[in-house]
Write a protein that holds these residues in place. Sequence first.
Motif, PDB file in Angstrom:
ATOM      1  N   ASN A 268     105.432 -19.600  77.138  1.00  0.00           N
ATOM      2  CA  ASN A 268     106.828 -19.986  77.354  1.00  0.00           C
ATOM      3  C   ASN A 268     107.026 -20.558  78.757  1.00  0.00           C
ATOM      4  O   ASN A 268     107.607 -21.640  78.931  1.00  0.00           O
ATOM      5  CB  ASN A 268     107.716 -18.774  77.146  1.00  0.00           C
ATOM      6  CG  ASN A 268     109.207 -19.075  77.178  1.00  0.00           C
ATOM      7  OD1 ASN A 268     110.036 -18.183  77.081  1.00  0.00           O
ATOM      8  ND2 ASN A 268     109.581 -20.328  77.328  1.00  0.00           N
TER       9      ASN A 268
ATOM     10  N   GLN B 297     116.364 -16.929  75.613  1.00  0.00           N
ATOM     11  CA  GLN B 297     115.250 -16.545  76.483  1.00  0.00           C
ATOM     12  C   GLN B 297     114.193 -17.649  76.527  1.00  0.00           C
ATOM     13  O   GLN B 297     113.653 -17.963  77.586  1.00  0.00           O
ATOM     14  CB  GLN B 297     114.619 -15.249  75.985  1.00  0.00           C
ATOM     15  CG  GLN B 297     113.505 -14.721  76.882  1.00  0.00           C
ATOM     16  CD  GLN B 297     112.779 -13.546  76.257  1.00  0.00           C
ATOM     17  OE1 GLN B 297     112.095 -13.699  75.247  1.00  0.00           O
ATOM     18  NE2 GLN B 297     112.959 -12.360  76.839  1.00  0.00           N
TER      19      GLN B 297
ATOM     20  N   ASN C  39     100.630 -10.340  75.860  1.00  0.00           N
ATOM     21  CA  ASN C  39     101.876 -10.992  76.274  1.00  0.00           C
ATOM     22  C   ASN C  39     101.725 -12.516  76.367  1.00  0.00           C
ATOM     23  O   ASN C  39     102.446 -13.163  77.130  1.00  0.00           O
ATOM     24  CB  ASN C  39     102.328 -10.429  77.625  1.00  0.00           C
ATOM     25  CG  ASN C  39     102.795  -8.988  77.532  1.00  0.00           C
ATOM     26  OD1 ASN C  39     103.941  -8.710  77.219  1.00  0.00           O
ATOM     27  ND2 ASN C  39     101.893  -8.072  77.819  1.00  0.00           N
TER      28      ASN C  39
ATOM     29  N   GLN D 179     115.035  -3.638  79.786  1.00  0.00           N
ATOM     30  CA  GLN D 179     115.406  -4.579  78.748  1.00  0.00           C
ATOM     31  C   GLN D 179     115.436  -5.999  79.308  1.00  0.00           C
ATOM     32  O   GLN D 179     115.919  -6.212  80.412  1.00  0.00           O
ATOM     33  CB  GLN D 179     116.780  -4.207  78.197  1.00  0.00           C
ATOM     34  CG  GLN D 179     116.814  -2.882  77.446  1.00  0.00           C
ATOM     35  CD  GLN D 179     115.907  -2.924  76.220  1.00  0.00           C
ATOM     36  OE1 GLN D 179     115.874  -3.906  75.490  1.00  0.00           O
ATOM     37  NE2 GLN D 179     115.167  -1.841  76.010  1.00  0.00           N
ATOM     38  N   PRO D 180     114.927  -6.965  78.559  1.00  0.00           N
ATOM     39  CA  PRO D 180     114.980  -8.350  79.031  1.00  0.00           C
ATOM     40  C   PRO D 180     116.412  -8.831  79.167  1.00  0.00           C
ATOM     41  O   PRO D 180     117.299  -8.389  78.435  1.00  0.00           O
ATOM     42  CB  PRO D 180     114.229  -9.124  77.943  1.00  0.00           C
ATOM     43  CG  PRO D 180     114.307  -8.253  76.727  1.00  0.00           C
ATOM     44  CD  PRO D 180     114.285  -6.844  77.244  1.00  0.00           C
TER      45      PRO D 180
ATOM     46  N   ILE E 293     104.799 -14.983  76.365  1.00  0.00           N
ATOM     47  CA  ILE E 293     105.534 -15.134  77.621  1.00  0.00           C
ATOM     48  C   ILE E 293     104.844 -16.160  78.515  1.00  0.00           C
ATOM     49  O   ILE E 293     105.493 -17.020  79.122  1.00  0.00           O
ATOM     50  CB  ILE E 293     105.641 -13.774  78.351  1.00  0.00           C
ATOM     51  CG1 ILE E 293     106.450 -12.782  77.525  1.00  0.00           C
ATOM     52  CG2 ILE E 293     106.265 -13.956  79.732  1.00  0.00           C
ATOM     53  CD1 ILE E 293     106.534 -11.396  78.130  1.00  0.00           C
TER      54      ILE E 293
ATOM     55  N   LEU F 169     117.618 -11.783  78.528  1.00  0.00           N
ATOM     56  CA  LEU F 169     117.991 -12.579  77.362  1.00  0.00           C
ATOM     57  C   LEU F 169     116.964 -12.377  76.253  1.00  0.00           C
ATOM     58  O   LEU F 169     115.850 -11.915  76.503  1.00  0.00           O
ATOM     59  CB  LEU F 169     118.053 -14.073  77.725  1.00  0.00           C
ATOM     60  CG  LEU F 169     119.069 -14.488  78.799  1.00  0.00           C
ATOM     61  CD1 LEU F 169     118.848 -15.944  79.182  1.00  0.00           C
ATOM     62  CD2 LEU F 169     120.494 -14.263  78.316  1.00  0.00           C
ATOM     63  N   THR F 170     117.326 -12.725  75.043  1.00  0.00           N
ATOM     64  CA  THR F 170     116.399 -12.638  73.924  1.00  0.00           C
ATOM     65  C   THR F 170     116.524 -13.893  73.059  1.00  0.00           C
ATOM     66  O   THR F 170     117.458 -14.679  73.214  1.00  0.00           O
ATOM     67  CB  THR F 170     116.698 -11.399  73.049  1.00  0.00           C
ATOM     68  OG1 THR F 170     118.054 -11.470  72.588  1.00  0.00           O
ATOM     69  CG2 THR F 170     116.494 -10.111  73.834  1.00  0.00           C
ATOM     70  N   GLY F 171     115.560 -14.077  72.159  1.00  0.00           N
ATOM     71  CA  GLY F 171     115.642 -15.170  71.199  1.00  0.00           C
ATOM     72  C   GLY F 171     115.567 -16.544  71.829  1.00  0.00           C
ATOM     73  O   GLY F 171     114.860 -16.770  72.822  1.00  0.00           O
ATOM     74  N   SER F 172     116.331 -17.470  71.268  1.00  0.00           N
ATOM     75  CA  SER F 172     116.307 -18.862  71.720  1.00  0.00           C
ATOM     76  C   SER F 172     116.768 -19.013  73.160  1.00  0.00           C
ATOM     77  O   SER F 172     116.248 -19.844  73.911  1.00  0.00           O
ATOM     78  CB  SER F 172     117.192 -19.729  70.813  1.00  0.00           C
ATOM     79  OG  SER F 172     116.720 -19.707  69.484  1.00  0.00           O
TER      80      SER F 172
ATOM     81  N   PHE G  10     112.127 -11.197  81.186  1.00  0.00           N
ATOM     82  CA  PHE G  10     111.332 -10.689  80.068  1.00  0.00           C
ATOM     83  C   PHE G  10     111.169  -9.170  80.063  1.00  0.00           C
ATOM     84  O   PHE G  10     110.579  -8.613  79.142  1.00  0.00           O
ATOM     85  CB  PHE G  10     109.948 -11.348  80.077  1.00  0.00           C
ATOM     86  CG  PHE G  10     109.987 -12.839  79.883  1.00  0.00           C
ATOM     87  CD1 PHE G  10     110.109 -13.389  78.612  1.00  0.00           C
ATOM     88  CD2 PHE G  10     109.910 -13.700  80.968  1.00  0.00           C
ATOM     89  CE1 PHE G  10     110.143 -14.763  78.424  1.00  0.00           C
ATOM     90  CE2 PHE G  10     109.949 -15.081  80.794  1.00  0.00           C
ATOM     91  CZ  PHE G  10     110.075 -15.616  79.513  1.00  0.00           C
TER      92      PHE G  10
END
Length: 280
Positions: free
Chosen positions: A90, A147, A84, A139-140, A87, A142-145, A181
């Motif tokens: 990020n 997130q 991971n 499920q996260p 993450i 948010l996803t992609g940009s 996440f």
Amino acid sequence: MDSSANTAIPRSAPAAFGGGALIGALGGLIGLGGAEFRLPLLIGLFNFAALEAVILNKAMSLVVVATALPFRAGTVPFSAIAENWPIVVNLLAGSLVGAWFGAGWATRLKSETLYKVIAALLAAIAVVLVLGHDAVAGQPLLTGSAQLVTGVIAGFIIGVVASLLGVAGGELLIPTLVLLFGADIKLAGSLSLAVSLPTMLVGFTRYSRDQSFSVLGRNKSLLLVMAAGSIVGTFIGGLLLGIVPNALLLPALAVILLISAVKVWRHASPASSATLRSSK
């Protein structure tokens, strides 16, 4: 800074060891640095000024975070953390910057102001624990940009809070990892430690430029005793991981945080700020 106020109260080795062990156990169990509980102890029992307490707290939190990771490895292996790494990176992109700025702001605040900031943040963290204690992996959010950007912003805020309090920031990191996440709560605890360690090192480096950093040299015995207790505690906490349910533990910790916040807020009295003033 005049440290006469600090030396007026005897610093009991058993109290330092016991407090370190108890707080270390909480850190090892949940994935925190335990600093939120150590900070009121340093201010209330050992009578350190706000900025000195934050710096000592940061040093002890580093010990807890560094030892908690390997002690938790039996339940959450290092391979799971490595898988991971995006993450971790990020969140670090924001938290490292936030830690530097937060430490700089803390060194410029008057003691009375810093006490109040600390109390408010303790109360806010307690609210986060109450709201997020029953969060589960899924499920996260948010996803992609979206997130990615949100992760950097969240990391920056957590970095600032971590430096202002001298904490590891796990109380904010764990809910972020679970909600943003979709991480499992146990994995989130270890991931938060992986983010906390470099974040705290940045804040610690920034604090080293302030004259209050000398508090570490003046209190080596206290540091060593409390560090020893912290290591014993994180070992015990790592063993207890998976046994004590978070659903019962985290609300109890939130109550302790609220009590601590009240005590620290009351410490910010005119009399206290007149005798305990942070350096600039």
